[in-house]
Design an enzyme around this catalytic site. Structure first.
Site, mmCIF file in Angstrom:
data_model
loop_
_atom_site.group_PDB
_atom_site.id
_atom_site.type_symbol
_atom_site.label_atom_id
_atom_site.label_comp_id
_atom_site.label_asym_id
_atom_site.label_seq_id
_atom_site.Cartn_x
_atom_site.Cartn_y
_atom_site.Cartn_z
ATOM 1 N N CYS A 180 -42.599 -37.563 -49.430
ATOM 2 C CA CYS A 180 -42.298 -37.441 -50.299
ATOM 3 C C CYS A 180 -42.701 -38.886 -51.185
ATOM 4 C CB CYS A 180 -40.511 -36.959 -50.674
ATOM 5 S SG CYS A 180 -40.829 -36.742 -52.872
ATOM 6 N N HIS A 218 -40.269 -31.504 -48.754
ATOM 7 C CA HIS A 218 -38.875 -31.928 -48.498
ATOM 8 C C HIS A 218 -38.785 -30.411 -47.546
ATOM 9 C CE1 HIS A 218 -37.708 -35.556 -50.001
ATOM 10 N NE2 HIS A 218 -37.934 -34.765 -51.159
#
Length: 502
Positions: A341, A425
């Protein structure tokens, strides 16, 4: 049964999240249709529901304890800190803007009470019982007027309150007494009693103190939970997230191969979803360490740059500490680096940010052929794909839109040499993919490490949740707890002076 309970705490990190999960798992094993609820959560560890709503990761874990699908109603207000004094406000799963702490507590929070009560009512109309988690302490006298997560929600919904105290820190009796004594009479009437958490030793030595506490407050203790290692699952990022130097290592089994695999996670500012590495730490033979100095990368077989709520700030931090140069040297030497991310974004060539940091044009580390532009619309989605020949599931939570201009495909991102980047994630929770990735890392590092063929992260999580349920079942007075959830706080509980300041 149309029951409810608020699990409050004497402090942050007293154990509210895991006690709530434990009560939920105990109830569901009794055949109760139960749901978790936290009116307002402050956390950088978040999760995306099936319908694309963002909630606290702890409430997603508690929903799993209940064996139900998480929804936005389980955490209607999520605050995601973006600095010392401001947070992004996520309302019913959608970001609605940034707000200072003073602005939030100055009136906005109080106006949200109706929203959170509506969400709680929605859950109570659907489930037999709703187990609510408070935040911090209910005795924060400076915040009581605008409280929507502790006594505000308890009084608004008529919920009995159980106060959890961490005896391992010391001072639990003073904390229990002081918590009740600083509440207004109407709030005190809802506090039914106490639950001691993380006790070590012979409970009989504690019993005289519990008897004295009952004499002082007129309130009983509903249980004494023993200290257990390895149950801090999906922790919030309050006191526990002083992660620098922290080591997470599997206690499941010894390594399968001859070597261990060392993973260094850069403890960047505003680190988000650091739970991404829990699946690695669950692997026998994998040692995960959070680091903040370049020399700590020297013996690491894999370096992870995790997600962060402040990508540009994290990039500056890496440069200031010399970690950016150390990571670049690793990449040049084809030693494994993984960015997740925000960590993926800063590994790229260029960042244009007028949203998060408002820094405008910023050069990234230039390790991946990626250009990132921050968009005001947040990406919130579940993701499914394939990598390294294995199926992968994950979820995305980010404002940065990445344009990949080269490299080899890797999930939604790319890889160059032994440097990988993705927005996803939770991808390492996919067992086959995690094993394939660790085999690549071990080969690149020259380690005789072998992933365990049968480690199931989902099964380990279920075992942890069952252990939490066992703690409640074996060490709490479950008959009294059941009556409390079903019937509310006992009548005639005494007032403990001085009460809340005028």
């Amino acid at each position: 049964m149309n029951g409810g309970l608020l699990v409050a705490g004497t402090t942050s990190d007293a154990g509210k999240s895991v006690v709530t999960a434990g009560i939920c798992r105990w109830l569901v094993r009794q055949g109760v249709k139960v749901a978790p609820f936290k009116a307002q959560n402050m956390s950088l560890n978040s999760f995306v529901t099936r319908d694309g709503a963002e909630i606290g990761r702890a409430q997603a874990m508690q929903a799993q304890a209940c064996r139900v699908e998480p929804t936005a109603h389980m955490n209607p207000v999520l605050l995601k800190p973006g600095g010392e004094r401001s947070s992004q406000v996520v309302l019913l799963g959608r970001p609605v803007g940034e707000m200072s702490a003073r602005g939030y507590h100055g009136g906005r929070q109080e106006r949200l009470l109706g929203t959170v009560l509506d969400s709680l009512a929605e859950l109570r109309g659907t489930y037999d019982a709703v187990i609510c988690e408070g935040a911090g302490s209910p005795a924060e006298i400076n915040l009581r007027r605008t409280d929507i997560v502790n006594m505000g929600i308890a009084r608004g919904a008529g919920l009995p309150v159980l106060v959890v105290g961490d005896i391992d820190r010391g001072g639990v009796f003073a904390s229990f007494f002081g918590t009740v004594a600083l509440l207004a009479p109407e709030d005190q009437a809802l506090v039914a009693g106490f639950l001691v958490n993380k006790f070590r030793g012979d409970v009989s030595l504690l019993e005289p103190g519990l008897d004295m506490l009952h004499g002082l407050t007129g309130r009983r203790t509903y249980g004494v939970l023993p200290f257990r290692h390895g149950l801090g699952i999906d922790e919030e990022d309050g006191l526990r997230v002083s992660l620098r130097g922290t080591v997470r290592e599997s206690v499941v089994a010894p390594p399968v191969g001859e070597d261990v695999l060392r993973v260094a996670v850069c403890a960047v500012p505003l680190m988000s979803n650091f739970t991404d590495v829990d699946a690695l730490a669950a692997e026998p033979g994998v040692v995960v360490r959070f680091v903040d100095r370049p020399e700590e990368l020297a013996d690491a077989d894999l370096v992870i740059v995790p997600g962060t709520r402040g990508t540009v700030r994290a990039l500056e931090w890496l440069r200031e500490r010399g970690l950016a140069d150390a990571i670049a040297r690793r990449a040049a030497e084809r030693r494994p680096v993984l960015g997740i991310c925000g960590g993926y974004q800063l590994l790229g060539e260029h960042i244009e940010d007028e949203v998060e940091s408002r820094a405008g044009h910023v050069d990234g580390l230039g390790l991946l052929p990626v250009r990132v532009r921050f968009d005001r619309e947040k990406t919130l989605t579940r993701a499914v794909g394939e990598a390294l020949g294995e199926p992968v599931e994950g979820y995305e939570i980010h404002h940065g839109v990445a344009e990949v201009t080269g490299g080899a495909p890797f999930l939604d991102g790319c890889r160059v040499g032994r440097t990988w980047g993705t927005h996803w994630h939770g991808s390492l929770e996919s067992d086959g993919f995690r094993r394939a990735f660790l085999r690549e890392v071990a080969a690149a590092a020259g380690r005789r490490f072998v992933p365990a063929p049968d480690t199931s992260f989902a099964a380990l999580r279920e075992e942890q949740l069952d252990r939490l349920g066992d703690l409640i079942e074996h060490h709490a007075d479950t008959d009294a707890l059941w009556r409390l959830i079903e019937s509310g706080a006992p009548q005639g509980l005494p007032f403990i002076p001085p009460g809340a300041p005028a």
